[in-house]
Design a protein around this motif. Structure first.
Motif, PDB file in Angstrom:
ATOM      1  N   LEU A   1       3.053   0.060   7.353  1.00  0.00           N
ATOM      2  CA  LEU A   1       2.745  -0.097   5.939  1.00  0.00           C
ATOM      3  C   LEU A   1       1.572  -1.057   5.776  1.00  0.00           C
ATOM      4  O   LEU A   1       1.648  -2.223   6.166  1.00  0.00           O
ATOM      5  N   THR A   2       0.493  -0.554   5.218  1.00  0.00           N
ATOM      6  CA  THR A   2      -0.673  -1.382   4.940  1.00  0.00           C
ATOM      7  C   THR A   2      -0.908  -1.412   3.439  1.00  0.00           C
ATOM      8  O   THR A   2      -1.051  -0.352   2.810  1.00  0.00           O
ATOM      9  N   PHE A   3      -0.911  -2.600   2.865  1.00  0.00           N
ATOM     10  CA  PHE A   3      -1.080  -2.721   1.420  1.00  0.00           C
ATOM     11  C   PHE A   3      -2.465  -2.220   1.010  1.00  0.00           C
ATOM     12  O   PHE A   3      -3.474  -2.631   1.574  1.00  0.00           O
ATOM     13  N   LYS A   4      -2.492  -1.352   0.020  1.00  0.00           N
ATOM     14  CA  LYS A   4      -3.766  -0.835  -0.482  1.00  0.00           C
ATOM     15  C   LYS A   4      -3.800  -0.938  -2.005  1.00  0.00           C
ATOM     16  O   LYS A   4      -4.315  -1.892  -2.562  1.00  0.00           O
ATOM     17  N   ALA A   5      -3.203   0.046  -2.663  1.00  0.00           N
ATOM     18  CA  ALA A   5      -3.274   0.091  -4.126  1.00  0.00           C
ATOM     19  C   ALA A   5      -2.303  -0.874  -4.798  1.00  0.00           C
ATOM     20  O   ALA A   5      -2.474  -1.199  -5.976  1.00  0.00           O
ATOM     21  N   TYR A   6      -1.298  -1.341  -4.056  1.00  0.00           N
ATOM     22  CA  TYR A   6      -0.270  -2.191  -4.653  1.00  0.00           C
ATOM     23  C   TYR A   6      -0.123  -3.483  -3.855  1.00  0.00           C
ATOM     24  O   TYR A   6      -0.427  -3.544  -2.664  1.00  0.00           O
ATOM     25  N   GLU A   7       0.377  -4.527  -4.535  1.00  0.00           N
ATOM     26  CA  GLU A   7       0.520  -5.836  -3.904  1.00  0.00           C
ATOM     27  C   GLU A   7       1.938  -6.095  -3.429  1.00  0.00           C
ATOM     28  O   GLU A   7       2.215  -7.113  -2.798  1.00  0.00           O
ATOM     29  N   LYS A   8       2.857  -5.200  -3.747  1.00  0.00           N
ATOM     30  CA  LYS A   8       4.256  -5.394  -3.393  1.00  0.00           C
ATOM     31  C   LYS A   8       4.916  -4.031  -3.195  1.00  0.00           C
ATOM     32  O   LYS A   8       4.596  -3.073  -3.905  1.00  0.00           O
ATOM     33  N   TYR A   9       5.821  -3.940  -2.226  1.00  0.00           N
ATOM     34  CA  TYR A   9       6.560  -2.703  -1.959  1.00  0.00           C
ATOM     35  C   TYR A   9       8.030  -3.043  -1.727  1.00  0.00           C
ATOM     36  O   TYR A   9       8.348  -4.081  -1.131  1.00  0.00           O
ATOM     37  N   TYR A  10       8.908  -2.138  -2.173  1.00  0.00           N
ATOM     38  CA  TYR A  10      10.328  -2.268  -1.885  1.00  0.00           C
ATOM     39  C   TYR A  10      10.738  -1.259  -0.814  1.00  0.00           C
ATOM     40  O   TYR A  10      10.089  -0.218  -0.634  1.00  0.00           O
ATOM     41  N   GLN A  11      11.852  -1.546  -0.162  1.00  0.00           N
ATOM     42  CA  GLN A  11      12.359  -0.729   0.946  1.00  0.00           C
ATOM     43  C   GLN A  11      13.606   0.033   0.496  1.00  0.00           C
ATOM     44  O   GLN A  11      14.630  -0.554   0.197  1.00  0.00           O
ATOM     45  N   ASN A  12      13.512   1.341   0.456  1.00  0.00           N
ATOM     46  CA  ASN A  12      14.638   2.177   0.040  1.00  0.00           C
ATOM     47  C   ASN A  12      15.630   2.378   1.189  1.00  0.00           C
ATOM     48  O   ASN A  12      15.313   2.104   2.357  1.00  0.00           O
TER      49      ASN A  12
ATOM     50  N   LYS B   1       1.387   6.865   9.177  1.00  0.00           N
ATOM     51  CA  LYS B   1       0.973   6.104   8.006  1.00  0.00           C
ATOM     52  C   LYS B   1       2.064   6.146   6.947  1.00  0.00           C
ATOM     53  O   LYS B   1       2.949   6.996   6.978  1.00  0.00           O
ATOM     54  N   VAL B   2       1.993   5.222   6.012  1.00  0.00           N
ATOM     55  CA  VAL B   2       2.882   5.205   4.859  1.00  0.00           C
ATOM     56  C   VAL B   2       2.053   5.586   3.642  1.00  0.00           C
ATOM     57  O   VAL B   2       0.995   4.996   3.388  1.00  0.00           O
ATOM     58  N   GLY B   3       2.500   6.593   2.910  1.00  0.00           N
ATOM     59  CA  GLY B   3       1.715   7.043   1.770  1.00  0.00           C
ATOM     60  C   GLY B   3       2.419   8.150   1.014  1.00  0.00           C
ATOM     61  O   GLY B   3       3.636   8.297   1.088  1.00  0.00           O
ATOM     62  N   GLY B   4       1.646   8.943   0.308  1.00  0.00           N
ATOM     63  CA  GLY B   4       2.216  10.015  -0.498  1.00  0.00           C
ATOM     64  C   GLY B   4       2.554   9.535  -1.900  1.00  0.00           C
ATOM     65  O   GLY B   4       2.044   8.522  -2.379  1.00  0.00           O
ATOM     66  N   ASP B   5       3.450  10.249  -2.552  1.00  0.00           N
ATOM     67  CA  ASP B   5       3.849   9.929  -3.925  1.00  0.00           C
ATOM     68  C   ASP B   5       5.015   8.944  -3.924  1.00  0.00           C
ATOM     69  O   ASP B   5       6.035   9.181  -3.272  1.00  0.00           O
ATOM     70  N   TYR B   6       4.853   7.863  -4.659  1.00  0.00           N
ATOM     71  CA  TYR B   6       5.893   6.833  -4.744  1.00  0.00           C
ATOM     72  C   TYR B   6       6.673   6.957  -6.044  1.00  0.00           C
ATOM     73  O   TYR B   6       6.159   7.441  -7.066  1.00  0.00           O
ATOM     74  N   LEU B   7       7.926   6.496  -6.006  1.00  0.00           N
ATOM     75  CA  LEU B   7       8.683   6.215  -7.219  1.00  0.00           C
ATOM     76  C   LEU B   7       8.605   4.705  -7.446  1.00  0.00           C
ATOM     77  O   LEU B   7       8.427   3.944  -6.489  1.00  0.00           O
ATOM     78  N   PHE B   8       8.752   4.286  -8.696  1.00  0.00           N
ATOM     79  CA  PHE B   8       8.537   2.873  -9.022  1.00  0.00           C
ATOM     80  C   PHE B   8       9.807   2.253  -9.594  1.00  0.00           C
ATOM     81  O   PHE B   8      10.583   2.906 -10.302  1.00  0.00           O
ATOM     82  N   TYR B   9       9.980   0.995  -9.271  1.00  0.00           N
ATOM     83  CA  TYR B   9      11.161   0.260  -9.695  1.00  0.00           C
ATOM     84  C   TYR B   9      10.709  -1.004 -10.416  1.00  0.00           C
ATOM     85  O   TYR B   9       9.731  -1.642 -10.018  1.00  0.00           O
TER      86      TYR B   9
END
Length: 414
Positions: A305-316, A266-274
């Motif tokens: 990656l399954t969208f849940k709490a956010y509508e957009k994700y970036y790839q580091n 799964k994809v999850g945990g604590d994110y940093l935001f941009y």
């Protein structure tokens, strides 16, 4: 009349209708008998391989009931040792080398000296009521244990453990409630394991090692050999962008880093935001993306990656994204990169060291036999998506019941 001190009674925050009396403070030894174990001499074969179960702490794991031990002793072995025959319903409690593991005997048995087992007194203590307080038993044992070589808690010390107990009828209802919750957790956990086993078996038979172009199992109506293709030609791996840490903001677009690719797929945990910038749109990830950790502790882990709490994700950077191609079914790609064939090839290009890593060029050169017909790819993708959904649904049920149990324990056993 003797006044009861407030500290000697307890009122749980939640309880069954019809009960209002305070729970009375007792010592465990007042409502149960605490029994240690023993080991017959291993030099005398007449003491062993009999009809009496004999448990060691290593056998007590996550199961609730135990009904068959790895080793058994004879009647003579029982008589010639300090082991005692424990009745059905006894709560086994490990008292050393991993204090606090519990299980309930579903038939008579004995233990070695690594236990201080709890035999509830009839009409005073319900066995599932005390079993449900395993966390309290464990905490008490760890705090009060002693020893230089290893920590051990004695039966005498366990008998002093304070606890608040209601009437036996209320205890029984509480025990039945937690038993029902534990059964629901067990049933759904077994479903998860069953579907995971089925998925693994299907992957092994569909993606055959050794270069075979004919899978061992497939859908009716398909007979053509699968064609060998490079992964880079059907779903090339795209690397991410090196987002500058100085540009991270308290709120914005979450950036998927290698630490967000978890071991359970799964994809999850604590994110940093941009902050959102048009120039970074190239590194947006679509919903349902299959990602690969390309360095760090989780190198080689694949997750969706399954969208849940956010509508957009970036790839580091160092996060690989298997790109969606028009001529390939993407659900099928997810199945492919989750297979042992992919993992085995990954091991051959993994650069080990303090910071293990893999390159997108190497991954793109992986070769697989795949169906030439999109319809067969689609059916395979749907099948495994269905299995993944079943696994996820039952995992969520397990988590829900565990959270409910935790909340009830906190409210009842103040």
């Amino acid at each position: 009349m003797t006044n009861v001190r407030d500290s000697d009674r307890s009122y749980p925050r939640i309880r069954f209708n019809g009960y209002s009396d305070a729970w009375q403070k007792r010592k465990l030894g007042e409502v149960a008998r605490i029994v240690g174990g023993g080991t017959p001499s291993t030099k005398n074969q007449e003491f062993w391989n009999g009809d009496i179960d004999w448990y060691s702490p290593a056998e007590i794991n996550t199961q609730i009931y135990v009904n068959k031990s790895q080793k058994t002793i004879t009647e003579l072995g029982l008589k010639k040792s300090s082991a005692q025959l424990l009745p059905k319903g006894t709560v086994l409690f490990t008292s050393r080398a991993g204090i606090g593991k519990t299980a309930i005997l579903s038939r008579e048995g004995t233990t070695n000296q690594g236990f201080q087992s709890i035999i509830p007194t009839l009409n005073q203590l319900n066995n599932y009521f005390i079993f449900s307080q395993t966390y309290k038993l464990k905490h008490y044992g760890e705090i009060n244990g002693a020893g230089s070589t290893f920590v051990e808690v004695s039966g005498k010390q366990m008998a002093k453990m304070p606890l608040h107990v209601p009437s036996i009828t209320e205890q029984t209802q509480i025990g039945t409630l937690f038993q029902s919750l534990d059964n629901l957790i067990t049933v759904n956990q077994r479903k998860v394991e069953k579907y995971q086993t089925l998925k693994k078996a299907l992957l092994q038979r569909m993606f055959v090692s050794g270069g075979s172009d004919i899978p061992q199992i497939r859908f009716n109506g398909y007979s053509e050999a699968w064609q060998k293709r490079k992964l880079g030609n059907i779903s090339p791996l795209r690397g991410g962008f090196a987002f500058q840490s100085s540009q991270f903001v308290p709120n914005g677009i979450p950036v998927v880093r290698i630490s967000n690719i978890l071991s359970e797929g799964k994809v999850g945990g604590d994110y940093l935001f941009y902050s959102e910038h048009q120039r970074d749109e190239k590194y947006r990830l679509p919903n349902g993306s299959w990602l690969l950790a390309m360095s760090g502790a989780t190198t080689g882990k694949v997750a969706k990656l399954t969208f849940k709490a956010y509508e957009k994700y970036y790839q580091n950077q160092r996060v690989g994204y298997f790109q969606i191609q028009k001529d390939t079914n993407y659900n099928f790609i997810g199945v492919l990169v989750s297979s042992n064939l992919f993992l085995n090839q990954l091991k051959t290009v993994l650069v080990s060291g303090a910071q293990p890593n893999i390159s997108s060029k190497d991954v793109d050169n992986f070769e697989f036999n795949i169906p030439s017909e999109l319809s067969e790819q689609a059916k395979i993708g749907i099948l495994f998506q269905f299995l993944d959904n079943l696994i996820t649904v039952n995992q969520r049920k397990v988590e829900t019941y565990k959270e409910l149990k935790k909340a009830l324990l906190q409210q009842m056993f103040v």
